[in-house]
Scaffold this motif. Structure first.
Motif, PDB file in Angstrom:
ATOM      1  N   ASP A  17      -6.831   7.792  19.893  1.00 42.76           N
ATOM      2  CA  ASP A  17      -6.891   9.245  20.044  1.00 42.76           C
ATOM      3  C   ASP A  17      -8.346   9.686  19.994  1.00 42.76           C
ATOM      4  N   VAL A  33      -7.260  17.145  20.048  1.00 43.47           N
ATOM      5  CA  VAL A  33      -6.931  15.714  20.143  1.00 43.47           C
ATOM      6  C   VAL A  33      -6.470  15.398  21.567  1.00 43.47           C
ATOM      7  N   ASN A  35      -4.620  12.467  23.519  1.00 43.19           N
ATOM      8  CA  ASN A  35      -3.862  11.223  23.357  1.00 43.19           C
ATOM      9  C   ASN A  35      -4.023  10.341  24.584  1.00 43.19           C
ATOM     10  N   GLN A  36      -3.802   9.039  24.387  1.00 42.99           N
ATOM     11  CA  GLN A  36      -3.908   8.075  25.481  1.00 42.99           C
ATOM     12  C   GLN A  36      -2.521   7.512  25.786  1.00 42.99           C
ATOM     13  N   ASN A 310      -7.069  12.568  13.422  1.00 42.34           N
ATOM     14  CA  ASN A 310      -7.606  13.846  13.878  1.00 42.34           C
ATOM     15  C   ASN A 310      -9.036  13.988  13.376  1.00 42.34           C
TER      16      ASN A 310
END
Length: 340
Positions: A17, A33, A35-36, A310
């Motif tokens: 992240d 954030v 995300n992948q 985070n």
């Protein structure tokens, strides 16, 4: 007296992240954030793909964090970044960006231990959330860590119990994989567990001395159990998914609670704080809240967005280090493994 103009830009890139946040003192102004999703098809995080995605994401994520906070980069007091632990390729992207920006702006650079950040996330000022007082016990539970930490001060922490093999998050994800659920499977086990009977199936809890944990044996027991049942009935998992998930989750929570109760008995500390991605699990949260009345504990459960990786939690550590002027030079190095 607090300086009202301390603005920390925080960067987190320890795994998959890409995150950035802006804090004013101990208050979060923005927390972004990215995300992948690419890892889903591989059933786990692929380190090389993660570091490439961080390179693509970090500039727009930082720009979004500054924009959402309505802060210009010239107003920043310092930049905090995750030094470790984590995937080295991922860490290097965040640290390189942080070093470069701090140097360009002529402001301090602050290195943050990712696991300390999970603990100190409880000190972010949020309406409706209390902060623990020292000393307290912190249970950090994630895909890579399972620890019980005695926290005496902001940077005086001692690990008094940890996993001897797999982390609790891996136990959830691997169990989900055995059941044929997609990655990441931990949240799905939690979802289905809420619909099932937690005592439908019994799994043996590992016997580990002291305050340490072990989850590898539980994973193996679940694997053999499912294999045996599927030989008897190929549709066993589909017909009993909710009960299986509830039983797995119940067993894992029992393992965690047994060690927490022992830690409270040994230390005499009854303040319990949780952190890490697995602390988003509803079963763990509910069990801890129940423990307040049952055992007389005071429990601290972070806001959902501060449980998984985070940058806000990196920022609160950065703020505490800013107050003590604990800064780094550009010679600071990322570390895949780092002591608490």
């Amino acid at each position: 007296m607090q300086n009202p103009e301390v603005f920390i830009l925080a960067i987190e890139s320890s795994c998959d992240d890409t995150a950035a946040a802006v804090l004013q003192n101990d208050k979060v102004l923005s927390n972004v954030v990215a995300n992948q999703l690419i890892h889903t098809q591989y059933g786990g995080v692929v380190p090389e793909l993660a570091s490439r995605a961080h390179q693509q994401n970090i500039v727009p994520v930082v720009a979004a964090a500054l924009k959402n906070a309505n802060i210009k980069k010239q107003q920043l007091s310092a930049i905090a970044f995750t030094q470790g632990p984590g995937l080295m390729g991922s860490l290097l992207v965040g640290s390189s960006f942080a070093k470069s920006l701090a140097l360009a702006l002529g402001i301090p650079l602050i290195a943050v231990n990712h696991m300390q950040a999970h603990v100190l996330a409880h000190f972010i000022t949020e309406d409706g959330y209390e902060k623990p007082t020292f000393p307290f016990l912190a249970l950090t539970i994630s895909g890579g860590h399972t620890q019980i930490i005695k926290v005496t001060d902001f940077f005086d922490m001692t690990v008094i119990g940890e996993t001897t093999d797999d982390a609790v998050g891996e136990a959830f994800d691997k169990s989900a994989k055995i059941l044929g659920l997609p990655y990441p499977g931990g949240p799905l086990i939690d979802k289905y567990a809420q619909l099932g009977n937690p005592k439908a199936f019994t799994f043996t809890k590992p016997k580990v001395p002291g305050l340490n944990f072990s989850f590898s044996g539980l994973k193996t027991a679940i694997l053999y159990f499912i294999q045996k049942k599927k030989l008897e009935n190929p549709a066993f998992v589909d017909e009993n998914l909710n009960d299986i998930c509830a039983s797995i989750q119940y067993t894992i929570i029992e393992i965690l609670m047994d060690k927490l109760k022992l830690a409270v008995k040994e230390t005499g500390i009854t303040q319990i704080a949780i952190g890490g991605g697995v602390s988003a699990n509803s079963g763990i949260r509910n069990t801890l809240k129940t423990a307040e009345n049952r055992y007389g504990w005071k429990t601290f459960i972070p806001k959902f967005e501060y449980t998984t990786d985070n940058a806000a939690m990196i920022g609160i550590v950065g703020y505490q280090k800013f107050l003590t002027r604990t800064f780094e030079t550009s010679a600071v190095v990322s570390r895949a493994r780092i002591q608490l």
